[in-house]
Design an enzyme around this catalytic site. Structure first.
Site, PDB file in Angstrom:
ATOM      1  N   GLY A 106       2.781   5.396   4.172  1.00 21.48           N
ATOM      2  CA  GLY A 106       2.204   6.074   5.324  1.00 21.48           C
ATOM      3  C   GLY A 106       0.803   5.558   5.565  1.00 21.48           C
ATOM      4  O   GLY A 106       0.202   4.914   4.703  1.00 21.48           O
ATOM      5  N   GLY A 162      -1.945  11.678   3.605  1.00 20.23           N
ATOM      6  CA  GLY A 162      -1.650  12.671   2.572  1.00 20.23           C
ATOM      7  C   GLY A 162      -0.707  12.216   1.473  1.00 20.23           C
ATOM      8  O   GLY A 162      -0.105  13.040   0.785  1.00 20.23           O
ATOM      9  N   LYS A 163      -0.598  10.919   1.268  1.00 18.41           N
ATOM     10  CA  LYS A 163       0.327  10.402   0.234  1.00 18.41           C
ATOM     11  C   LYS A 163      -0.117  10.848  -1.163  1.00 18.41           C
ATOM     12  O   LYS A 163       0.696  11.353  -1.951  1.00 18.41           O
ATOM     13  CB  LYS A 163       0.379   8.869   0.301  1.00 18.41           C
ATOM     14  CG  LYS A 163       0.878   8.308   1.616  1.00 18.41           C
ATOM     15  CD  LYS A 163       0.984   6.798   1.571  1.00 18.41           C
ATOM     16  CE  LYS A 163      -0.365   6.122   1.373  1.00 18.41           C
ATOM     17  NZ  LYS A 163      -1.319   6.384   2.485  1.00 18.41           N
ATOM     18  N   HIS A 221       0.850  -1.186   0.000  1.00 18.36           N
ATOM     19  CA  HIS A 221       0.000   0.000   0.000  1.00 18.36           C
ATOM     20  C   HIS A 221       0.891   1.244   0.000  1.00 18.36           C
ATOM     21  O   HIS A 221       1.784   1.382   0.836  1.00 18.36           O
ATOM     22  CB  HIS A 221      -0.891   0.006   1.249  1.00 18.36           C
ATOM     23  CG  HIS A 221      -1.715   1.245   1.381  1.00 18.36           C
ATOM     24  ND1 HIS A 221      -2.698   1.593   0.487  1.00 18.36           N
ATOM     25  CD2 HIS A 221      -1.684   2.240   2.304  1.00 18.36           C
ATOM     26  CE1 HIS A 221      -3.255   2.724   0.851  1.00 18.36           C
ATOM     27  NE2 HIS A 221      -2.655   3.145   1.958  1.00 18.36           N
ATOM     28  N   ASP A 231      -2.082   3.855  -4.495  1.00 15.17           N
ATOM     29  CA  ASP A 231      -2.811   2.919  -3.627  1.00 15.17           C
ATOM     30  C   ASP A 231      -2.171   1.528  -3.593  1.00 15.17           C
ATOM     31  O   ASP A 231      -1.706   1.067  -2.561  1.00 15.17           O
ATOM     32  CB  ASP A 231      -4.277   2.813  -4.045  1.00 15.17           C
ATOM     33  CG  ASP A 231      -5.102   2.091  -2.988  1.00 15.17           C
ATOM     34  OD1 ASP A 231      -4.757   2.188  -1.795  1.00 15.17           O
ATOM     35  OD2 ASP A 231      -6.078   1.423  -3.352  1.00 15.17           O
TER      36      ASP A 231
END
Length: 305
Positions: free
Chosen positions: A153, A158-159, A138, A177
């Protein structure tokens, strides 16, 4: 163990099928091809029978010069091991005897117009990538200034928003994702998408966007070599290390060690800019440059003066 059918080689390289058309479903499980020169003269120690067998000019010219009985012996000794397929290069002809053996044993015999050296290079590169061990993680995968980065994260940290900022600055999305990681060698990790999420970026409060439609082809690429693992995490008071040069940390995927950096988040921090700095700093280190070393040299010079 991963495998691909012989049919995939026919489709990928536009190969001509000379024999064994009904057995194109045979599985290929080894990532490199083999030229069976020594095997044709009777040496079978360490024969990689699971590999695709490529017959170049040397092998075919040798077989052409044999008598019918000699060919029957030499070819028969190889086909009895049932390799996935044989591929003849340089459009060589006069292969009726070889077609007969392959048809009887149910082994596909294929042909290409490419030279042996060029074809083997392309074939091995394709097999290595297709048969490489892989996992899905992920995160977001990006190419920042030519540097492959895996951005991780917790969900919602906030990726994707950071990735969007980087894309607007001219960098490229690889996957959002779900990131597929492939081990191409003990030191090479390739990041890619799973096909379904290709070109898509999920932004909270906005929804799904297609970066190619929004920003053009330059905003996306299919794969990149991962050289940095960056993790976004919440801000921790008194936790930041302000040393001149932080101790190197690593994350391991499929046995491949990747330098790991942790970026703590706080309102107002330019996270995208820090990722750009991390990528460029990694590149400079590969060139042998260390900002900390240069600073210390300057400091020592000032002390001596």
């Amino acid at each position: 163990m991963k495998s691909i059918p012989v049919q995939s080689l026919v489709d990928r390289f536009q190969l001509e099928v000379l024999a064994g058309e009904e057995r194109l479903d045979r599985s290929i499980t080894r990532s490199r091809s083999h030229r069976p020169g020594l095997e044709f003269v009777g040496y079978f120690d360490f024969f990689p029978m699971e590999r695709v067998q490529v017959l170049g000019r040397k092998e075919i010219n040798y077989l052409h010069k044999q008598t019918a009985e000699e060919r029957k012996l030499h070819i028969g000794n190889v086909v009895k091991y049932h390799p996935p397929c044989f591929i003849v290069t340089t459009n060589q002809d006069g292969l009726k005897y070889l077609m007969k053996f392959c048809q009887e044993e149910g082994i596909p015999l294929l042909r290409t117009a490419e030279t042996t050296t060029e074809f083997i290079a392309k074939l091995d590169a394709y097999l290595i990538k297709e048969l490489a061990p892989e996992i899905s993680v992920h995160g977001v995968c990006l190419n920042v200034s030519g540097i492959g980065i895996l951005l991780r994260g917790k969900s919602g940290i906030g990726k994707s928003e950071t990735a969007h900022t980087l894309i607007r600055r001219g960098h490229r999305l690889v996957a959002d994702d779900i990131v597929v990681l492939k081990k191409l060698s003990p030191h090479t990790l390739l990041g890619s998408h799973n096909g379904v999420t290709k070109e898509f970026l999920a932004l909270r409060s906005i929804g799904l966007v297609n970066v190619v439609r929004l920003y053009g082809r330059k905003a996306f690429q299919d794969e990149t070599r991962i050289v940095l693992d960056i993790e976004l995490c919440p801000w921790k008071d008194q936790a930041l290390n302000n040393d001149l040069e932080l101790e190197a940390k690593y994350t391991e995927y499929l046995g491949v060690r990747i330098p790991h950096i942790e970026i703590q988040l706080q309102p107002g921090r330019d996270v995208a800019g820090m990722i750009e700095a991390a990528a460029n700093n990694w590149y400079l280190k590969q060139q042998g440059y260390s900002a900390a070393e240069e600073f210390m040299k300057r400091l020592e010079g000032e002390i001596r003066n």
